[in-house]
Design a protein around this motif. Structure first.
Motif, PDB file in Angstrom:
ATOM      1  N   GLU A 197      37.055  26.401  42.414  1.00 39.11           N
ATOM      2  CA  GLU A 197      35.991  25.600  42.343  1.00 39.11           C
ATOM      3  C   GLU A 197      36.195  25.021  41.339  1.00 39.11           C
ATOM      4  OE1 GLU A 197      33.839  29.503  42.339  1.00 39.11           O
ATOM      5  OE2 GLU A 197      33.432  29.361  44.749  1.00 39.11           O
ATOM      6  N   SER A 198      36.460  24.948  39.983  1.00 39.74           N
ATOM      7  CA  SER A 198      36.528  24.221  38.960  1.00 39.74           C
ATOM      8  C   SER A 198      38.150  23.832  38.424  1.00 39.74           C
ATOM      9  CB  SER A 198      35.725  24.269  38.208  1.00 39.74           C
ATOM     10  OG  SER A 198      36.091  26.053  37.703  1.00 39.74           O
ATOM     11  N   ALA A 199      37.864  23.197  37.355  1.00 40.29           N
ATOM     12  CA  ALA A 199      39.182  23.109  36.663  1.00 40.29           C
ATOM     13  C   ALA A 199      39.815  24.222  35.929  1.00 40.29           C
ATOM     14  CB  ALA A 199      39.668  21.695  35.566  1.00 40.29           C
ATOM     15  N   GLU A 200      38.352  25.077  35.295  1.00 41.19           N
ATOM     16  CA  GLU A 200      37.823  26.389  34.670  1.00 41.19           C
ATOM     17  C   GLU A 200      38.970  27.371  35.351  1.00 41.19           C
ATOM     18  OE1 GLU A 200      35.747  24.021  34.179  1.00 41.19           O
ATOM     19  OE2 GLU A 200      36.458  22.898  33.213  1.00 41.19           O
ATOM     20  N   ALA A 201      38.397  27.294  36.124  1.00 38.44           N
ATOM     21  CA  ALA A 201      38.848  29.008  37.765  1.00 38.44           C
ATOM     22  C   ALA A 201      40.235  28.568  37.706  1.00 38.44           C
ATOM     23  CB  ALA A 201      38.178  28.261  38.272  1.00 38.44           C
ATOM     24  N   MET A 202      41.125  27.179  37.033  1.00 38.66           N
ATOM     25  CA  MET A 202      42.378  27.691  38.246  1.00 38.66           C
ATOM     26  C   MET A 202      43.121  28.659  37.170  1.00 38.66           C
ATOM     27  SD  MET A 202      43.303  22.926  38.832  1.00 38.66           S
ATOM     28  CE  MET A 202      44.717  23.554  39.821  1.00 38.66           C
ATOM     29  N   PRO A 203      43.505  28.485  36.102  1.00 43.83           N
ATOM     30  CA  PRO A 203      44.426  29.660  35.985  1.00 43.83           C
ATOM     31  C   PRO A 203      43.811  31.264  36.454  1.00 43.83           C
ATOM     32  CG  PRO A 203      43.919  28.582  33.960  1.00 43.83           C
ATOM     33  CD  PRO A 203      42.994  28.337  35.138  1.00 43.83           C
ATOM     34  N   THR A 204      42.658  31.182  36.257  1.00 42.71           N
ATOM     35  CA  THR A 204      42.743  32.813  37.410  1.00 42.71           C
ATOM     36  C   THR A 204      43.725  33.028  38.686  1.00 42.71           C
ATOM     37  OG1 THR A 204      40.681  32.243  35.879  1.00 42.71           O
ATOM     38  CG2 THR A 204      41.402  34.689  37.097  1.00 42.71           C
ATOM     39  N   VAL A 205      42.566  31.807  39.552  1.00 43.68           N
ATOM     40  CA  VAL A 205      42.455  31.750  40.596  1.00 43.68           C
ATOM     41  C   VAL A 205      44.716  31.676  40.840  1.00 43.68           C
ATOM     42  CG1 VAL A 205      42.838  30.490  42.794  1.00 43.68           C
ATOM     43  CG2 VAL A 205      41.146  30.053  41.019  1.00 43.68           C
ATOM     44  N   GLU A 206      45.404  30.794  39.590  1.00 43.60           N
ATOM     45  CA  GLU A 206      46.965  31.437  40.295  1.00 43.60           C
ATOM     46  C   GLU A 206      47.332  32.553  39.725  1.00 43.60           C
ATOM     47  OE1 GLU A 206      49.012  28.439  37.919  1.00 43.60           O
ATOM     48  OE2 GLU A 206      51.039  28.869  38.264  1.00 43.60           O
ATOM     49  N   LYS A 207      46.771  33.065  39.069  1.00 41.55           N
ATOM     50  CA  LYS A 207      47.000  34.779  38.714  1.00 41.55           C
ATOM     51  C   LYS A 207      47.225  35.643  39.940  1.00 41.55           C
ATOM     52  CE  LYS A 207      46.962  37.719  35.248  1.00 41.55           C
ATOM     53  NZ  LYS A 207      45.820  38.477  35.175  1.00 41.55           N
ATOM     54  N   SER A 208      45.679  35.028  40.527  1.00 43.82           N
ATOM     55  CA  SER A 208      45.032  36.127  41.046  1.00 43.82           C
ATOM     56  C   SER A 208      45.199  35.820  42.818  1.00 43.82           C
ATOM     57  CB  SER A 208      43.427  35.875  41.928  1.00 43.82           C
ATOM     58  OG  SER A 208      43.125  35.527  41.325  1.00 43.82           O
ATOM     59  N   MET A 209      45.939  34.717  43.485  1.00 46.59           N
ATOM     60  CA  MET A 209      47.180  34.757  43.999  1.00 46.59           C
ATOM     61  C   MET A 209      48.541  35.011  44.219  1.00 46.59           C
ATOM     62  SD  MET A 209      45.901  30.692  45.631  1.00 46.59           S
ATOM     63  CE  MET A 209      46.728  30.231  43.638  1.00 46.59           C
ATOM     64  N   ASN A 210      48.873  34.736  42.889  1.00 51.37           N
ATOM     65  CA  ASN A 210      50.081  35.543  42.908  1.00 51.37           C
ATOM     66  C   ASN A 210      50.629  36.986  42.873  1.00 51.37           C
ATOM     67  OD1 ASN A 210      52.638  33.762  42.181  1.00 51.37           O
ATOM     68  ND2 ASN A 210      51.165  33.170  40.387  1.00 51.37           N
ATOM     69  N   GLU A 211      49.528  37.379  42.385  1.00 49.61           N
ATOM     70  CA  GLU A 211      49.869  39.264  42.648  1.00 49.61           C
ATOM     71  C   GLU A 211      48.883  39.211  44.124  1.00 49.61           C
ATOM     72  OE1 GLU A 211      45.970  40.435  40.263  1.00 49.61           O
ATOM     73  OE2 GLU A 211      47.588  40.376  38.467  1.00 49.61           O
ATOM     74  N   LEU A 212      47.899  38.355  44.705  1.00 49.34           N
ATOM     75  CA  LEU A 212      48.163  39.280  45.543  1.00 49.34           C
ATOM     76  C   LEU A 212      49.516  38.878  47.459  1.00 49.34           C
ATOM     77  CD1 LEU A 212      45.195  38.994  48.232  1.00 49.34           C
ATOM     78  CD2 LEU A 212      45.585  36.773  48.451  1.00 49.34           C
ATOM     79  N   LEU A 213      49.573  37.584  47.253  1.00 50.34           N
ATOM     80  CA  LEU A 213      50.603  37.371  47.639  1.00 50.34           C
ATOM     81  C   LEU A 213      51.801  38.600  47.515  1.00 50.34           C
ATOM     82  CD1 LEU A 213      50.408  33.257  47.653  1.00 50.34           C
ATOM     83  CD2 LEU A 213      49.871  35.274  49.983  1.00 50.34           C
ATOM     84  N   ARG A 214      52.263  38.492  46.439  1.00 48.41           N
ATOM     85  CA  ARG A 214      53.227  39.377  46.046  1.00 48.41           C
ATOM     86  C   ARG A 214      53.441  41.096  46.650  1.00 48.41           C
ATOM     87  NH1 ARG A 214      57.135  38.446  42.028  1.00 48.41           N
ATOM     88  NH2 ARG A 214      57.349  40.549  41.984  1.00 48.41           N
ATOM     89  N   GLN A 215      52.420  41.482  46.350  1.00 48.92           N
ATOM     90  CA  GLN A 215      51.001  42.794  47.688  1.00 48.92           C
ATOM     91  C   GLN A 215      51.125  42.106  48.794  1.00 48.92           C
ATOM     92  OE1 GLN A 215      47.105  43.181  45.715  1.00 48.92           O
ATOM     93  NE2 GLN A 215      47.738  45.654  46.780  1.00 48.92           N
ATOM     94  N   ARG A 216      50.887  41.287  49.333  1.00 49.32           N
ATOM     95  CA  ARG A 216      50.993  41.407  50.465  1.00 49.32           C
ATOM     96  C   ARG A 216      52.321  41.440  50.954  1.00 49.32           C
ATOM     97  NH1 ARG A 216      46.950  39.988  53.920  1.00 49.32           N
ATOM     98  NH2 ARG A 216      47.961  38.594  55.161  1.00 49.32           N
TER      99      ARG A 216
END
Lengths: 244, 406
Positions: B231-250
């Motif tokens: 959604e924003s440049a500021e949210a990028m680190p959070t999004v990156e982290k949560s995507m990594n966690e989600l995909l590793r889990q999946r």
């Protein structure tokens, strides 16, 4: 020192020394001289007598080491560089041996040059310059360059330039030194006319006694001192020539 | 007074035209170089910025990673490990704006007598959002096209031109790998990507159509990469982290084991490119400024010679009443006139040169009023700065010494 309303130059106990590596060298010693308005004065003296230095001090181009010099009743010793420039512009007209015209400027512009430094507008400058050109008989050469006219004509241009600011005093340093005899006579006749008709005070430095002969008064310098100051007639001519 | 001094300065310059011209030349080249270099530098910067804007903002790309099979590591993207379901799951994460799973491939397409081979991307409608890509005409395909894997396509500008020429492609049917596809729309032109590829040489089809009908898929429902917009440049680190966690889990990856996918921050790459372009622009400007400085020193050099040469003239002027200020003004004006006129010519040459560079090499050049004004101000300053010392030298002369000078 008494101040006379009609005095142009008042000099008292004037000394000038040049500082060299060998110590101070005195050039002018205890010079005293008054020049009244309307006088025609010739300064003579052998080489090294200090007459050039004296002339430079008279012309406010150089300052004395001690003593007093009043020009037009102003004490020159107390003036700043800019005030001296102003005084040269307003009171003195210079005529040099080498004419000292600006080679790249036209005759007209050369004559108008002093007017630039007193802020005269251009149209007025050219008008006055052309008046002076007519006065010295060179009206037809207004747009020539100095190197396109003869030495005598160049000196006339220099005189016109000296006159353009209507000075009280003309200082002429060997004005005929670079000219032949006939032309010298014409230039001296012009000086005489300016002195007699317009009442301009003229101080002339020369080597030649027949040039000095146009003046009314003679000042002779020798070794930095005035050795003669009096009417021209009483100064023996042969004696003068021997000093050249 | 100043007007008269201006005349004197002008006359002095006219009296020695060749020298004046040569002095001016230093200034001309300096200013011309600064303007040209800034134009080229800013052009490059603008090109990079346009490329970045064409890529879309706050972007991640998730690529399927290496899989080790019997001790052999297969390399990135060798095995498709990402699925449409992964994409759907990512879409549920906070701060994620849009997700576009994509399956690219190459195919030959035919319309009438024309044929063209190009990249076909199977993706979802949000691809256009993520890439910030508008349609020039027509409409995008919808979720229902995805569900039923319809044969529809959006053509990139280059493809549309090659297949249709001047004809309007919308509503026409083209053949991709011998199957008919209806052209729904034409994408707006995007130009070159950062690595120089033509982004308009692309056809977009629904991801399901690509998988089931166009290319087939080794593993049903897998995609080559997923593009994710935060959604924003500021949210990028959070999004990156949560995507990594989600995909590793999946993907059921054990703690400490390598991921079978990789997440790349495209915006960071783009910013690096932008910074590089900016640094290049600054460097060009700096190098050109040196020539401006050299031009200024040239002025000082000539003015010093001129002052010495005209010592006698200075003496004459002083004798007849010029004060120091008058002499200073005259020489300073001379230096300023030379630098300002030189600057004007330099601006002309710089702008002209920039246009020629643009014509000859096709490089983007940007001449801004700012760069012209700046070089003008700098040139005038250089003139005053380097004219000051010689003018001071002239003004400080003693009249008697100047008059005696031979």
């Amino acid at each position: 020192m008494a101040q006379h309303a009609d005095a142009v130059i008042q000099i008292d106990q004037l000394y000038k020394e040049y500082l060299t590596d060998a110590g101070p060298v005195p050039v002018l010693k205890d010079v005293r001289m008054n020049v009244a308005a309307g006088e025609f004065l010739a300064i003579m003296g052998p080489s090294g007598s200090g007459k050039s230095t004296f002339m430079n001090i008279l012309g406010c181009l150089d300052v004395a080491t001690s003593g007093s010099y009043f020009l037009n009743n102003r004490d020159v010793g107390n003036l700043s560089k800019d005030e001296l420039a102003h005084l040269r512009n307003q009171v003195i007209g210079f005529v040099f041996q080498g004419f000292n015209l600006l080679p790249r400027a036209s005759i007209e512009d050369n004559i108008a040059l002093p007017l630039i430094y007193r802020g005269t507008p251009r149209s007025e400058r050219l008008k006055l310059a052309n008046q002076m050109l007519t006065k010295v008989g060179l009206a037809s050469h207004r747009s020539s360059r100095p190197n396109q006219i003869s030495g005598g004509q160049q000196q006339r241009v220099a005189i016109a330039r000296a006159l353009v600011n209507r000075p009280r005093l003309i200082l002429a340093d060997e004005p005929t030194g670079n000219l032949d005899t006939a032309t010298s006579k014409e230039i001296m006749a012009l000086f005489t006319e300016l002195n007699e008709r317009d009442g301009i005070t003229i101080v002339l430095v020369t080597h030649e006694s027949d040039i000095a002969a146009y003046a009314q008064r003679l000042v002779r310098l020798a070794d930095g001192r005035i050795v003669y100051d009096g009417p021209l007639a009483s100064a023996a001519a042969p004696h003068l020539e021997s000093t050249v | 007074m100043t007007a008269a001094m201006l005349g004197e300065a002008w006359a002095a310059m006219g009296a020695n035209r060749l020298r004046t011209f040569l002095t001016m030349l230093g200034m001309v080249i300096g200013v011309g170089a600064v303007i040209l270099m800034l134009a080229v530098g800013q052009g490059a910067q603008q090109q990079v910025q346009a490329s970045i804007a064409s890529m879309g903002s706050n972007l991640f790309i998730i690529l399927s990673g290496s899989v080790t099979s019997g001790g052999v590591r297969m390399g990135g993207g060798a095995t498709p490990t990402l699925t449409l379901l992964d994409a759907q799951a990512i879409e549920e994460l906070p701060s994620v704006a849009a997700v576009a799973p994509s399956s690219p491939g190459t195919a030959q397409m035919v319309y009438g007598p024309n044929n063209w081979s190009t990249q076909v991307i199977g993706t979802t409608p949000s691809f256009l959002t993520v890439r910030d890509w508008r349609l020039e005409e027509g409409f995008p395909f919808t979720e229902s096209d995805i569900r039923s894997a319809t044969r529809v396509a959006l053509l990139g500008k280059t493809v549309a031109q090659n297949l249709f020429g001047d004809e309007d492609p919308v509503g026409k049917t083209i053949r991709i790998k011998n199957s008919p596809y209806v052209v729904l729309g034409v994408l707006a032109g995007k130009g070159q990507s950062l690595d120089g590829r033509d982004q308009d040489d692309t056809v977009i089809v629904p991801v399901t159509t690509a998988q089931r009908k166009l290319f087939g898929s080794q593993f049903v429902g897998t995609v080559r990469f997923i593009m994710v917009q935060a959604e924003s440049a500021e949210a990028m680190p959070t999004v990156e982290k949560s995507m990594n966690e989600l995909l590793r889990q999946r993907h059921r990856i054990r703690e400490g084991a390598d991921s079978d996918f990789s997440v790349r921050n495209l915006t960071a790459v783009a910013n690096t490119a932008a910074e590089t372009a900016q640094v290049m622009s600054l460097m060009l400007g700096a190098i050109a400024s040196v020539s401006l400085l050299v031009g200024g020193i040239g002025i000082m050099n000539i003015m010093l010679v001129s002052v010495t040469e005209r010592t006698r003239e200075i003496g004459i002027r002083m004798a007849i009443g010029a004060c120091g200020r008058d002499i200073l003004l005259q020489f300073l004006l001379e230096a300023i006139i030379i630098s300002v006129i030189g600057c004007l010519i330099g601006v002309g040459l710089g702008v002209g040169g920039a246009l020629i560079v643009n014509k000859v090499s096709g490089m983007t050049v940007v001449v801004t009023i700012g760069s012209i004004v700046m070089s003008f101000v700098v040139a005038a300053t250089v003139g005053i700065f380097f004219g000051w010392y010689p003018a001071r030298k002239a003004a400080g002369m003693k009249p008697i010494d100047a008059l005696r000078y031979q």
